[in-house]
Scaffold this motif. Structure first.
Motif, PDB file in Angstrom:
ATOM      1  N   SER A 132       1.389   7.242  -2.013  1.00 37.87           N
ATOM      2  CA  SER A 132       0.923   6.230  -2.958  1.00 37.87           C
ATOM      3  C   SER A 132      -0.551   5.965  -2.685  1.00 37.87           C
ATOM      4  CB  SER A 132       1.735   4.946  -2.817  1.00 37.87           C
ATOM      5  OG  SER A 132       1.568   4.398  -1.526  1.00 37.87           O
ATOM      6  N   LYS A 133      -1.250   5.555  -3.721  1.00 35.86           N
ATOM      7  CA  LYS A 133      -2.674   5.256  -3.554  1.00 35.86           C
ATOM      8  C   LYS A 133      -2.857   4.046  -2.647  1.00 35.86           C
ATOM      9  CE  LYS A 133      -6.820   3.941  -6.088  1.00 35.86           C
ATOM     10  NZ  LYS A 133      -7.393   3.601  -7.399  1.00 35.86           N
ATOM     11  N   GLN A 134      -1.995   3.068  -2.817  1.00 37.05           N
ATOM     12  CA  GLN A 134      -2.090   1.834  -2.033  1.00 37.05           C
ATOM     13  C   GLN A 134      -1.326   2.003  -0.734  1.00 37.05           C
ATOM     14  OE1 GLN A 134      -1.335  -1.934  -4.088  1.00 37.05           O
ATOM     15  NE2 GLN A 134       0.074  -2.447  -2.441  1.00 37.05           N
ATOM     16  N   SER A 135      -2.027   1.882   0.379  1.00 31.71           N
ATOM     17  CA  SER A 135      -1.355   1.979   1.673  1.00 31.71           C
ATOM     18  C   SER A 135      -0.690   0.649   2.000  1.00 31.71           C
ATOM     19  CB  SER A 135      -2.351   2.368   2.762  1.00 31.71           C
ATOM     20  OG  SER A 135      -3.378   1.394   2.837  1.00 31.71           O
ATOM     21  N   TYR A 136       0.279   0.705   2.878  1.00 28.50           N
ATOM     22  CA  TYR A 136       1.034  -0.493   3.253  1.00 28.50           C
ATOM     23  C   TYR A 136       0.782  -0.811   4.715  1.00 28.50           C
ATOM     24  CZ  TYR A 136       4.945  -3.483   4.513  1.00 28.50           C
ATOM     25  OH  TYR A 136       5.714  -4.518   4.992  1.00 28.50           O
ATOM     26  N   SER A 137       0.589  -2.087   4.988  1.00 30.37           N
ATOM     27  CA  SER A 137       0.428  -2.520   6.369  1.00 30.37           C
ATOM     28  C   SER A 137       1.123  -3.857   6.535  1.00 30.37           C
ATOM     29  CB  SER A 137      -1.057  -2.649   6.724  1.00 30.37           C
ATOM     30  OG  SER A 137      -1.634  -3.738   6.027  1.00 30.37           O
ATOM     31  N   ALA A 138       1.082  -4.387   7.740  1.00 34.32           N
ATOM     32  CA  ALA A 138       1.745  -5.660   8.014  1.00 34.32           C
ATOM     33  C   ALA A 138       1.095  -6.810   7.258  1.00 34.32           C
ATOM     34  CB  ALA A 138       1.729  -5.940   9.508  1.00 34.32           C
ATOM     35  N   THR A 139      -0.145  -6.625   6.816  1.00 33.35           N
ATOM     36  CA  THR A 139      -0.851  -7.704   6.119  1.00 33.35           C
ATOM     37  C   THR A 139      -1.010  -7.460   4.621  1.00 33.35           C
ATOM     38  OG1 THR A 139      -2.979  -6.673   6.637  1.00 33.35           O
ATOM     39  CG2 THR A 139      -2.145  -8.325   8.194  1.00 33.35           C
ATOM     40  N   SER A 140      -0.448  -6.375   4.109  1.00 37.60           N
ATOM     41  CA  SER A 140      -0.584  -6.090   2.681  1.00 37.60           C
ATOM     42  C   SER A 140       0.782  -5.815   2.064  1.00 37.60           C
ATOM     43  CB  SER A 140      -1.495  -4.886   2.450  1.00 37.60           C
ATOM     44  OG  SER A 140      -0.884  -3.708   2.926  1.00 37.60           O
ATOM     45  N   SER A 141       0.870  -5.997   0.771  1.00 41.34           N
ATOM     46  CA  SER A 141       2.121  -5.737   0.057  1.00 41.34           C
ATOM     47  C   SER A 141       2.240  -4.240  -0.229  1.00 41.34           C
ATOM     48  CB  SER A 141       2.148  -6.505  -1.263  1.00 41.34           C
ATOM     49  OG  SER A 141       2.068  -7.894  -1.035  1.00 41.34           O
ATOM     50  N   PRO A 142       3.451  -3.692  -0.186  1.00 42.12           N
ATOM     51  CA  PRO A 142       3.615  -2.273  -0.512  1.00 42.12           C
ATOM     52  C   PRO A 142       3.509  -2.064  -2.014  1.00 42.12           C
ATOM     53  CG  PRO A 142       5.746  -3.275  -0.115  1.00 42.12           C
ATOM     54  CD  PRO A 142       4.719  -4.329   0.180  1.00 42.12           C
ATOM     55  N   PRO A 143       3.219  -0.839  -2.444  1.00 42.25           N
ATOM     56  CA  PRO A 143       3.277  -0.567  -3.877  1.00 42.25           C
ATOM     57  C   PRO A 143       4.714  -0.713  -4.361  1.00 42.25           C
ATOM     58  CG  PRO A 143       3.024   1.459  -2.638  1.00 42.25           C
ATOM     59  CD  PRO A 143       2.898   0.348  -1.663  1.00 42.25           C
ATOM     60  N   ARG A 144       4.885  -0.794  -5.663  1.00 42.89           N
ATOM     61  CA  ARG A 144       6.221  -0.998  -6.219  1.00 42.89           C
ATOM     62  C   ARG A 144       6.554   0.137  -7.173  1.00 42.89           C
ATOM     63  NH1 ARG A 144       8.431  -6.364  -9.351  1.00 42.89           N
ATOM     64  NH2 ARG A 144      10.532  -5.578  -9.709  1.00 42.89           N
ATOM     65  N   LEU A 145       7.722   0.725  -7.001  1.00 42.27           N
ATOM     66  CA  LEU A 145       8.202   1.793  -7.885  1.00 42.27           C
ATOM     67  C   LEU A 145       9.187   1.211  -8.882  1.00 42.27           C
ATOM     68  CD1 LEU A 145       8.827   4.931  -5.645  1.00 42.27           C
ATOM     69  CD2 LEU A 145       7.055   4.595  -7.368  1.00 42.27           C
ATOM     70  N   ILE A 146       8.959   1.487 -10.164  1.00 40.08           N
ATOM     71  CA  ILE A 146       9.846   1.046 -11.236  1.00 40.08           C
ATOM     72  C   ILE A 146      10.213   2.273 -12.057  1.00 40.08           C
ATOM     73  CG2 ILE A 146      10.002  -0.349 -13.335  1.00 40.08           C
ATOM     74  CD1 ILE A 146       8.107  -2.359 -12.010  1.00 40.08           C
ATOM     75  N   THR A 147      11.496   2.467 -12.311  1.00 37.16           N
ATOM     76  CA  THR A 147      11.927   3.640 -13.069  1.00 37.16           C
ATOM     77  C   THR A 147      11.830   3.378 -14.566  1.00 37.16           C
ATOM     78  OG1 THR A 147      14.224   2.899 -12.951  1.00 37.16           O
ATOM     79  CG2 THR A 147      13.481   4.437 -11.265  1.00 37.16           C
TER      80      THR A 147
END
Length: 202
Positions: free
Chosen positions: A39-54
């Protein structure tokens, strides 16, 4: 739940996760998933993960919509949806690599993600995903996902493209939602129309 007197009771299950029940009896594991793309947006303990919607258009056409910080990408058939090809006519064996589109302006913007297919000679480019950094209207260099320059000095020598090959910019749509807004993003689909709402946005 009530028939403790039946012999199959001790072999039954009230909840099964990641499994399918066979109509003839018994159960089997759910099929696995395949890695498609970072995903373009990386995830860390201080950021929200990207969201997958079908988004399911029909029995034959299904998509995964990747929502991140002010962007959306579309994935289909095991790959990201891409824009028209950039016809690469030359690539240097250097650190960093420099690629040229001899047919005209590339149209690439700084930070745009690209993938390659059908490159001859410098086959290391194929199937890789990189971040494009334009140097001029017709030349650009590449960075890795984490920002490191791509060193092609030990790669094969670029000899051209197979028909239909080249550099493919990954399609991306600007959205109004920040990463922190994504958990409250609501959606519904009716036929081929998907609608999105959020309590903090009109």
């Amino acid at each position: 739940y009530g028939h403790v007197d039946l012999a199959p009771y001790s072999a039954g299950a009230s909840t099964m996760r990641n499994a399918f029940v066979n109509y003839r009896g018994g159960a089997y594991s759910r099929a696995g998933t395949a890695f498609v793309e970072y995903s373009k947006q990386s995830y860390s303990a201080t950021s929200s993960p990207p969201r997958l919607i079908t988004y399911q258009f029909s029995n034959e056409q299904g998509y995964a919509l990747e929502f991140g910080d002010h962007y959306m990408r579309v994935h289909a058939n095991g790959a990201p949806v891409v824009l028209p090809v950039v016809a690469v006519t030359a690539a240097t064996n250097a650190n960093p690599i420099v690629l040229t589109d001899g047919l005209g302006p590339t149209g690439l913007t700084a930070g745009q993600w690209v993938t390659f297919a059908g490159v001859s000679g410098m086959t290391e480019l194929n199937s890789g995903t990189y971040i494009a950094i334009p140097l001029s209207p017709t030349t650009f260099t590449l960075q890795a996902r984490l920002g490191n320059a791509i060193d092609s000095s030990t790669w094969g020598v670029f000899t051209g493209l197979v028909p239909g090959g080249g550099c493919f910019p990954i399609f991306e749509l600007a959205t109004p939602w920040a990463a922190s807004d994504l958990p409250l993003l609501k959606f519904t689909q009716s036929a081929d129309v998907m609608s999105f709402t959020h309590p903090l946005y009109p």
